[in-house]
Design a protein around this motif. Structure first.
Motif, mmCIF file in Angstrom:
data_model
loop_
_atom_site.group_PDB
_atom_site.id
_atom_site.type_symbol
_atom_site.label_atom_id
_atom_site.label_comp_id
_atom_site.label_asym_id
_atom_site.label_seq_id
_atom_site.Cartn_x
_atom_site.Cartn_y
_atom_site.Cartn_z
ATOM 1 N N TYR A 36 -27.687 39.318 -24.203
ATOM 2 C CA TYR A 36 -26.453 38.949 -24.897
ATOM 3 C C TYR A 36 -25.486 40.135 -24.841
ATOM 4 O O TYR A 36 -25.851 41.266 -25.170
ATOM 5 N N GLY A 77 -20.105 38.830 -31.836
ATOM 6 C CA GLY A 77 -19.462 39.902 -31.067
ATOM 7 C C GLY A 77 -19.149 39.488 -29.637
ATOM 8 O O GLY A 77 -19.141 38.304 -29.314
ATOM 9 N N LEU A 130 -10.537 27.464 -27.510
ATOM 10 C CA LEU A 130 -9.602 28.164 -26.619
ATOM 11 C C LEU A 130 -10.206 28.234 -25.223
ATOM 12 O O LEU A 130 -11.418 28.487 -25.076
ATOM 13 N N LEU A 158 -14.769 28.027 -38.152
ATOM 14 C CA LEU A 158 -15.732 27.823 -37.069
ATOM 15 C C LEU A 158 -14.985 27.259 -35.865
ATOM 16 O O LEU A 158 -13.918 26.649 -36.019
ATOM 17 N N GLY A 159 -15.572 27.413 -34.661
ATOM 18 C CA GLY A 159 -14.925 26.919 -33.452
ATOM 19 C C GLY A 159 -15.490 25.581 -33.012
ATOM 20 O O GLY A 159 -16.711 25.369 -33.024
ATOM 21 N N HIS A 211 -13.555 37.447 -27.826
ATOM 22 C CA HIS A 211 -12.496 36.986 -26.925
ATOM 23 C C HIS A 211 -11.447 36.281 -27.776
ATOM 24 O O HIS A 211 -11.585 36.203 -29.017
ATOM 25 N N PRO A 237 -9.626 24.619 -32.852
ATOM 26 C CA PRO A 237 -9.747 24.100 -31.485
ATOM 27 C C PRO A 237 -10.334 25.121 -30.509
ATOM 28 O O PRO A 237 -10.197 26.330 -30.702
ATOM 29 N N GLN A 250 -22.961 22.809 -33.858
ATOM 30 C CA GLN A 250 -23.154 23.886 -34.839
ATOM 31 C C GLN A 250 -22.235 23.682 -36.049
ATOM 32 O O GLN A 250 -22.630 23.944 -37.189
ATOM 33 N N PRO A 310 -17.588 34.243 -39.042
ATOM 34 C CA PRO A 310 -18.762 34.962 -38.510
ATOM 35 C C PRO A 310 -18.822 34.894 -36.986
ATOM 36 O O PRO A 310 -18.459 33.863 -36.396
ATOM 37 N N THR A 311 -19.281 35.969 -36.346
ATOM 38 C CA THR A 311 -19.404 35.987 -34.883
ATOM 39 C C THR A 311 -20.667 36.765 -34.464
ATOM 40 O O THR A 311 -21.277 37.441 -35.288
ATOM 41 N N GLY A 319 -10.866 33.258 -28.338
ATOM 42 C CA GLY A 319 -11.385 32.145 -29.146
ATOM 43 C C GLY A 319 -11.765 32.656 -30.533
ATOM 44 O O GLY A 319 -11.368 32.085 -31.559
HETATM 45 P P1 AMP Z 1 -20.217 33.257 -31.366
HETATM 46 O O1 AMP Z 1 -19.807 34.690 -31.382
HETATM 47 O O2 AMP Z 1 -20.342 32.679 -29.998
HETATM 48 O O3 AMP Z 1 -21.371 32.960 -32.273
HETATM 49 O O4 AMP Z 1 -18.978 32.456 -31.995
HETATM 50 C C1 AMP Z 1 -18.461 32.781 -33.260
HETATM 51 C C2 AMP Z 1 -17.466 31.708 -33.666
HETATM 52 O O5 AMP Z 1 -16.418 31.637 -32.698
HETATM 53 C C3 AMP Z 1 -18.105 30.310 -33.709
HETATM 54 O O6 AMP Z 1 -17.576 29.599 -34.822
HETATM 55 C C4 AMP Z 1 -17.660 29.721 -32.412
HETATM 56 O O7 AMP Z 1 -17.615 28.307 -32.408
HETATM 57 C C5 AMP Z 1 -16.264 30.307 -32.256
HETATM 58 N N1 AMP Z 1 -15.849 30.262 -30.852
HETATM 59 C C6 AMP Z 1 -16.578 30.655 -29.768
HETATM 60 N N2 AMP Z 1 -15.908 30.394 -28.633
HETATM 61 C C7 AMP Z 1 -14.735 29.808 -28.999
HETATM 62 C C8 AMP Z 1 -13.613 29.298 -28.276
HETATM 63 N N3 AMP Z 1 -13.558 29.328 -26.952
HETATM 64 N N4 AMP Z 1 -12.580 28.770 -28.987
HETATM 65 C C9 AMP Z 1 -12.627 28.726 -30.349
HETATM 66 N N5 AMP Z 1 -13.653 29.202 -31.086
HETATM 67 C C10 AMP Z 1 -14.698 29.733 -30.419
#
Ligand code: AMP
Length: 284
Positions: free
Chosen positions: A71, A31, A180, A148-149, A34, A178, A155, A28-29, A36
């Protein structure tokens, strides 16, 4: 890549795929994607026959309405990136699809102390909002694997707790991928797009300060080291909410280190309007 906007359609299609023996991985994101985010897709593709991602900027998890309004949204580019990464399914729900009748106020997840420290303390209600959306997304997708990141360390712990609370521990496996980073060490984040050129140049100081904690970590009293790290962030023009050394498995702050406990350094700090978070395992 298949695109679904309706929960019922996605749920129905995935059920058919599972009946055919396919395994489902989910990332899940919100948006503004990138590398990561794309690393989560890559990890899921290795383990599962179908990789699902979602883009949903969840209003329920923003404690600061200005942060929600600002955002970043880059939907066309996100779809292109997901296609290129080989993501199989994108779920793109509207707010009313996720919260018919609005996000409920009477829904509460018992996260215990996790909600009272660090991000929980400084972003009141944030993790309840995260749980509301993740609970709904997991109900719809019902993945075998969730990606998940580590970037969002607390979180990851909250979502793992949510999965326990919902009784899904045996059906959903959480993989923490991990963080990024950019070449200069800055953790990739959608919020980095909001930094001015000068702020962007300054931003890696948060990672350097976590590195300073790692390099100077010694058994015994950690308070002087934490104080120095805080001063360093302030000297680099950050306004820190916190910089803390904590137990890596519970996130309890550690002031006196026995030299053995696994530790993580976590930080959250503003560069003018933009709040950045980062973390670093200190003794892997
Ligand atoms: P977000 O869109 O920020 O809610 O992130 C969605 C998912 O991507 C979450 O599980 C974050 O922890 C993961 N995430 C965000 N930034 C990074 C990163 N730099 N490296 C790895 N995972 C990431």
């Amino acid at each position: 890549m298949r695109l679904f906007k309706k929960s019922a359609d996605l749920h129905h299609w995935l059920k058919q795929q599972k009946a055919k023996g396919k395994t489902i991985g989910f990332a899940p994101t919100m948006g503004a994607l990138h590398n990561g985010h794309l690393s989560l897709i890559e990890a899921s593709k290795k383990d599962n026959s179908i990789t699902v991602s979602s883009i949903f900027v969840n209003p329920a998890q923003f404690n600061d309405p200005k942060d929600f309004e600002k955002y970043p949204i880059t939907l066309e580019k996100d779809i292109e990136l997901l296609e290129l990464a080989g993501c199989n399914v994108l779920f793109l729900p509207s707010v009313s699809e996720i919260y018919p009748g609005g996000a409920p106020d009477n829904e509460h997840y018992n996260l215990g102390y996790l909600e009272t420290i660090l991000e929980g303390k400084y972003r009141s209600g944030h993790f309840q909002g995260v749980c509301k959306v993740v609970k709904r997304l997991l109900d719809i997708v019902q993945p075998g694997n969730l990606y998940l990141g580590q970037k969002d360390y607390q979180q990851c712990m909250v979502i793992t707790k949510l999965i326990e609370l919902m009784g899904w521990k045996d059906s959903i496996k959480v993989s923490v991928c991990p963080t990024l980073r950019e070449a200069d060490g800055l953790a990739m984040s959608s919020r980095n797009m909001r930094l001015t050129k000068a702020e962007r140049e300054n931003a890696p100081a948060i990672y350097r300060t976590l590195g300073f904690l790692k390099t100077n970590l010694e058994k015994g009293n950690l308070l002087p080291l934490k104080r120095k790290a805080l001063e360093k962030l302030i000297a680099e023009r950050f306004k820190p909410d916190y910089i803390e050394i904590a137990d890596a498995s519970t996130l309890q702050p550690i002031d006196e280190w026995n030299g053995k406990q696994k530790l993580v350094a976590v930080a959250a700090a503003f560069l003018n309007e933009v709040r950045l978070i980062d973390n670093l395992l200190l003794n892997e």
